[in-house]
Design an enzyme around this catalytic site. Structure first.
Site, PDB file in Angstrom:
ATOM      1  CE1 TYR A  10      63.872 -41.359 -37.870  1.00  0.00           C
ATOM      2  CE2 TYR A  10      64.802 -41.373 -40.084  1.00  0.00           C
ATOM      3  CZ  TYR A  10      64.332 -42.053 -38.970  1.00  0.00           C
ATOM      4  OH  TYR A  10      64.322 -43.427 -38.956  1.00  0.00           O
ATOM      5  CG  PHE A  53      60.661 -45.793 -40.411  1.00  0.00           C
ATOM      6  CD1 PHE A  53      60.615 -45.482 -39.061  1.00  0.00           C
ATOM      7  CD2 PHE A  53      59.483 -46.127 -41.052  1.00  0.00           C
ATOM      8  CE1 PHE A  53      59.413 -45.524 -38.367  1.00  0.00           C
ATOM      9  CE2 PHE A  53      58.278 -46.176 -40.371  1.00  0.00           C
ATOM     10  CZ  PHE A  53      58.243 -45.871 -39.019  1.00  0.00           C
ATOM     11  CG  ASP A  73      56.396 -35.773 -38.115  1.00  0.00           C
ATOM     12  OD1 ASP A  73      56.899 -36.704 -37.460  1.00  0.00           O
ATOM     13  OD2 ASP A  73      56.123 -34.676 -37.600  1.00  0.00           O
ATOM     14  CG  HIS A 105      56.570 -45.583 -33.964  1.00  0.00           C
ATOM     15  ND1 HIS A 105      57.885 -45.229 -33.738  1.00  0.00           N
ATOM     16  CD2 HIS A 105      56.214 -44.986 -35.128  1.00  0.00           C
ATOM     17  CE1 HIS A 105      58.298 -44.451 -34.720  1.00  0.00           C
ATOM     18  NE2 HIS A 105      57.312 -44.288 -35.582  1.00  0.00           N
TER      19      HIS A 105
END
Length: 222
Positions: free
Chosen positions: A70, A81, A68, A188
């Site tokens: 930041y 990202f 989701d 991740h």
């Protein structure tokens, strides 16, 4: 925004693809709007929530799935990202992505804004598209998952060259939707997991090799 015509919110190709889940999309937008009206800070800004769908669906060559947005104010800008131009320090996940990019191809972008990737056909898609500031995962199960599932099905269903990069469990939950699409799946890039398979995975050069095998041009990652 929650009541605007879908074609005014996303590229026309995406408006057609997302029409079957327009109800879920509007529910998610209304959830975010209600939180904001109640005094919460909702990220990213309203005009950036659907940023990932502003480029043509037909142009997508690489799919990168995040979790989701930041939850830190000033960071989220609608592409997974990515951060707005000039944001420093970089979020630690993005810093790790740039570290791996440098190890992989020798360079990294000078800025954390990944719009240059998006315009080349990299769909930077979070699993959930809004969040309350400081509350990761606050808008899970608000309807976004149906929207992003539909987006992935639409990308796969075109039958055009495609590589999927799935970082972390949330992203890898979408693997059943990908059919025969070549997949690069690792841990991740978060500081909590990057050392468990993300570092050293060379996803960027691998993605370009997989695109070449399909007769598609590479992504200029830097």
């Amino acid at each position: 925004m929650a009541e605007a015509p879908l074609a005014a919110l996303v590229h026309p190709e995406w408006a057609h693809a997302l029409a079957p889940v327009e109800g879920e999309l509007r529910h998610a937008l209304r959830t975010a709007a209600a939180d904001a009206e109640g005094g919460a800070s909702v990220l990213p800004p309203p005009d950036a929530v659907l940023r990932a769908f502003r480029e043509p669906l037909s142009a997508v060559k690489v799919l990168i799935v995040g979790q989701d947005p930041y939850p830190t104010p000033g960071h989220a800008m609608g592409l997974s990202f990515s951060v707005a131009a000039g944001v420093l320090p970089l979020p630690r996940s993005l810093a790790n992505i740039f570290r791996e990019l440098t190890d992989d191809v020798g360079f990294a972008p000078a800025d954390g804004d990944l719009t240059a990737w998006a315009v080349q056909g990299v769909l930077l898609l979070n699993r959930v598209l809004t969040v309350r500031a400081g509350e990761s995962a606050a808008h899970r199960r608000a309807g976004w998952e149906a929207v992003t599932d539909a987006a992935v099905r639409a990308v796969v269903g075109r039958g055009l060259p495609l590589v999927a990069i799935l970082w972390g469990r949330d992203a890898q939950s979408m693997r059943p939707l990908l059919g025969s699409t070549p997949v690069i799946a690792t841990a991740h890039p978060s500081p909590l997991s990057a050392s468990r398979g993300f570092f050293g995975s060379r996803p960027f050069s691998t993605a370009n090799s997989l695109l070449a095998e399909q007769g598609a041009s590479p992504i200029a990652w830097v």
